[in-house]
Design a protein around this motif. Sequence first.
Motif, PDB file in Angstrom:
ATOM      1  N   ASP A 131       0.521  -0.967   0.227  1.00  0.00           N
ATOM      2  CA  ASP A 131       0.402  -0.307  -0.037  1.00  0.00           C
ATOM      3  C   ASP A 131       0.954   1.315   0.308  1.00  0.00           C
ATOM      4  N   VAL A 132       0.904   1.667  -1.586  1.00  0.00           N
ATOM      5  CA  VAL A 132       1.895   3.286  -1.324  1.00  0.00           C
ATOM      6  C   VAL A 132       1.092   4.179  -2.386  1.00  0.00           C
ATOM      7  N   VAL A 133       1.987   5.337  -1.862  1.00  0.00           N
ATOM      8  CA  VAL A 133       1.594   6.933  -2.792  1.00  0.00           C
ATOM      9  C   VAL A 133       2.739   6.651  -3.121  1.00  0.00           C
ATOM     10  N   VAL A 134       2.978   6.835  -4.102  1.00  0.00           N
ATOM     11  CA  VAL A 134       4.298   7.316  -4.981  1.00  0.00           C
ATOM     12  C   VAL A 134       4.365   8.357  -6.276  1.00  0.00           C
ATOM     13  N   CYS A 135       5.099   9.929  -5.618  1.00  0.00           N
ATOM     14  CA  CYS A 135       4.955  10.771  -6.026  1.00  0.00           C
ATOM     15  C   CYS A 135       6.511  10.966  -7.132  1.00  0.00           C
ATOM     16  N   ASP A 136       6.665  11.085  -8.458  1.00  0.00           N
ATOM     17  CA  ASP A 136       7.887  11.428  -9.478  1.00  0.00           C
ATOM     18  C   ASP A 136       7.453  12.310  -9.888  1.00  0.00           C
ATOM     19  N   ALA A 137       8.837  12.985  -9.445  1.00  0.00           N
ATOM     20  CA  ALA A 137       8.616  15.210  -9.326  1.00  0.00           C
ATOM     21  C   ALA A 137      10.041  15.451  -9.821  1.00  0.00           C
ATOM     22  N   SER A 138      10.041  16.056 -11.119  1.00  0.00           N
ATOM     23  CA  SER A 138      11.167  16.111 -11.608  1.00  0.00           C
ATOM     24  C   SER A 138      10.992  16.944 -13.041  1.00  0.00           C
ATOM     25  N   SER A 139      11.302  17.004 -14.581  1.00  0.00           N
ATOM     26  CA  SER A 139      10.442  17.582 -15.323  1.00  0.00           C
ATOM     27  C   SER A 139       9.321  17.485 -15.531  1.00  0.00           C
ATOM     28  N   ASN A 140       8.299  16.514 -15.070  1.00  0.00           N
ATOM     29  CA  ASN A 140       7.151  16.474 -14.314  1.00  0.00           C
ATOM     30  C   ASN A 140       7.194  15.798 -13.342  1.00  0.00           C
ATOM     31  N   THR A 141       5.150  16.186 -13.218  1.00  0.00           N
ATOM     32  CA  THR A 141       4.829  15.647 -11.495  1.00  0.00           C
ATOM     33  C   THR A 141       4.207  14.579 -12.136  1.00  0.00           C
ATOM     34  N   VAL A 142       3.874  12.564 -11.377  1.00  0.00           N
ATOM     35  CA  VAL A 142       3.164  12.181 -11.395  1.00  0.00           C
ATOM     36  C   VAL A 142       2.590  11.571  -9.899  1.00  0.00           C
ATOM     37  N   THR A 143       1.999  11.068  -9.696  1.00  0.00           N
ATOM     38  CA  THR A 143       1.508  10.687  -8.468  1.00  0.00           C
ATOM     39  C   THR A 143       0.750   9.020  -8.580  1.00  0.00           C
ATOM     40  N   LEU A 144       1.087   8.416  -8.003  1.00  0.00           N
ATOM     41  CA  LEU A 144       0.465   6.533  -8.321  1.00  0.00           C
ATOM     42  C   LEU A 144       0.018   6.353  -6.846  1.00  0.00           C
ATOM     43  N   LEU A 145      -0.845   5.562  -7.166  1.00  0.00           N
ATOM     44  CA  LEU A 145      -1.294   4.795  -5.911  1.00  0.00           C
ATOM     45  C   LEU A 145      -0.907   3.427  -5.831  1.00  0.00           C
ATOM     46  N   VAL A 146      -0.666   2.244  -5.124  1.00  0.00           N
ATOM     47  CA  VAL A 146      -1.217   1.107  -5.052  1.00  0.00           C
ATOM     48  C   VAL A 146      -2.038   0.618  -3.399  1.00  0.00           C
ATOM     49  N   THR A 147      -3.051  -0.160  -4.052  1.00  0.00           N
ATOM     50  CA  THR A 147      -3.652  -0.835  -2.710  1.00  0.00           C
ATOM     51  C   THR A 147      -3.770  -1.775  -2.798  1.00  0.00           C
ATOM     52  N   ALA A 148      -2.457  -2.572  -1.778  1.00  0.00           N
ATOM     53  CA  ALA A 148      -3.210  -4.272  -1.975  1.00  0.00           C
ATOM     54  C   ALA A 148      -2.934  -5.026  -2.850  1.00  0.00           C
ATOM     55  N   ALA A 202      10.139  10.223  -5.396  1.00  0.00           N
ATOM     56  CA  ALA A 202      11.274   9.781  -6.010  1.00  0.00           C
ATOM     57  C   ALA A 202      11.341  10.904  -7.684  1.00  0.00           C
ATOM     58  N   GLY A 203      12.555  10.695  -8.086  1.00  0.00           N
ATOM     59  CA  GLY A 203      12.121  11.810  -9.069  1.00  0.00           C
ATOM     60  C   GLY A 203      13.903  12.994  -8.990  1.00  0.00           C
ATOM     61  N   SER A 204      13.761  13.515  -9.611  1.00  0.00           N
ATOM     62  CA  SER A 204      15.148  14.872  -9.483  1.00  0.00           C
ATOM     63  C   SER A 204      14.846  15.897  -8.801  1.00  0.00           C
ATOM     64  N   MET A 205      14.089  16.052  -8.750  1.00  0.00           N
ATOM     65  CA  MET A 205      12.879  17.213  -7.839  1.00  0.00           C
ATOM     66  C   MET A 205      12.854  16.581  -5.484  1.00  0.00           C
ATOM     67  N   ALA A 206      12.907  15.146  -6.496  1.00  0.00           N
ATOM     68  CA  ALA A 206      12.518  14.497  -4.265  1.00  0.00           C
ATOM     69  C   ALA A 206      13.648  14.624  -3.279  1.00  0.00           C
ATOM     70  N   PRO A 207      14.836  14.625  -3.067  1.00  0.00           N
ATOM     71  CA  PRO A 207      15.285  15.764  -2.373  1.00  0.00           C
ATOM     72  C   PRO A 207      15.058  16.700  -1.443  1.00  0.00           C
ATOM     73  N   ALA A 208      14.422  17.625  -2.391  1.00  0.00           N
ATOM     74  CA  ALA A 208      14.604  18.601  -2.618  1.00  0.00           C
ATOM     75  C   ALA A 208      13.167  19.778  -1.599  1.00  0.00           C
ATOM     76  N   ILE A 209      12.003  18.850  -1.972  1.00  0.00           N
ATOM     77  CA  ILE A 209      10.737  18.815  -2.196  1.00  0.00           C
ATOM     78  C   ILE A 209      10.252  17.957  -0.686  1.00  0.00           C
ATOM     79  N   ALA A 210      10.951  17.287  -0.226  1.00  0.00           N
ATOM     80  CA  ALA A 210      10.564  15.640   1.010  1.00  0.00           C
ATOM     81  C   ALA A 210      10.695  16.370   1.831  1.00  0.00           C
TER      82      ALA A 210
END
Length: 290
Positions: free
Chosen positions: A140-157, A238-246
């Motif tokens: 069960d995870v939410v993953v946001c990939d933030a870099s040139s663009n931003t995409v967020t995904l959800l996994v359930t069970a 995840a993504g190149s901006m992840a450390p900066a925005i975390a």
Amino acid sequence: MFIGIDHGTTAMRFSSGDAEFKISREEARDFSADDLARLAPLDEIEGIAVCYSMGDGISALTGIERVRNRGVISREGAGKHIGGGTRVYDAIRESGLPAVVIPGLHRASPTDPRFKAYSHQSSPEKIGILYEVVHDLGDDVVVCDASSNTVTLLVTAGRITGAFDACVFAPGTRHGALDVDAIRRIDRGESTANDAFLHAGVDYTVPSDLRTETMAMFAAMECASMLLLNPGAEVALAGSMAPAIAPRVKELLSRNVTVYDEWCASRGLARIARDVFLGATDILGLAVER
């Protein structure tokens, strides 16, 4: 040895899980399958997971020899077209090495039907990111990939629920959703829709001192939206901006956030290749058709 190939916005990343290398998408136009020897001798490669563009022409992980038109409906649409990704895909297909093509998420995907209000949810490399994060953090995870663009995904069970694509919600550094001003420019003939998308990120729309804070706010908003559907999910960036925005995302969500580096997608894709070629018939709810 199993290899994952991440078709990113600015670079192609190759990983065996233990070793990796990357080349710009411009450099990728000269790619040869022999370049994979940087990771392993070609005769030791047992399987490859490869991505191409939006991956909207397939909905299952599919053997490369069965895929038509590189797994896309059309190369037209949102994105920057350089030719490097095409060269890498064709070189892998022509090499005869065993390879599986990863689909994107779209209306034909087995996601929550409410996400299909939009035609496209995610490009294929994000499946690699999800697979790596699920391996680490659970089903069960939410993953946001933030870099040139931003995409967020959800996994359930352990199954992909859905995603927000780059042109729907949160901006990245370069790309983002089309607002009223962009629509007016397009209607006046001053810009194509694709060019407007390519210049809708924070690098073009807000002052430099607000860019990181703006991306953090929108990334947190996308994560919070997904948490409405799965409140107990772990959150990862995840993504190149992840450390900066975390730090700011963690503060806004009032919960821990795990940060991944730029190799997350290619490592996850290598993990997918291993599992598929060892017999898996399902990856996060997506069928495998070899």
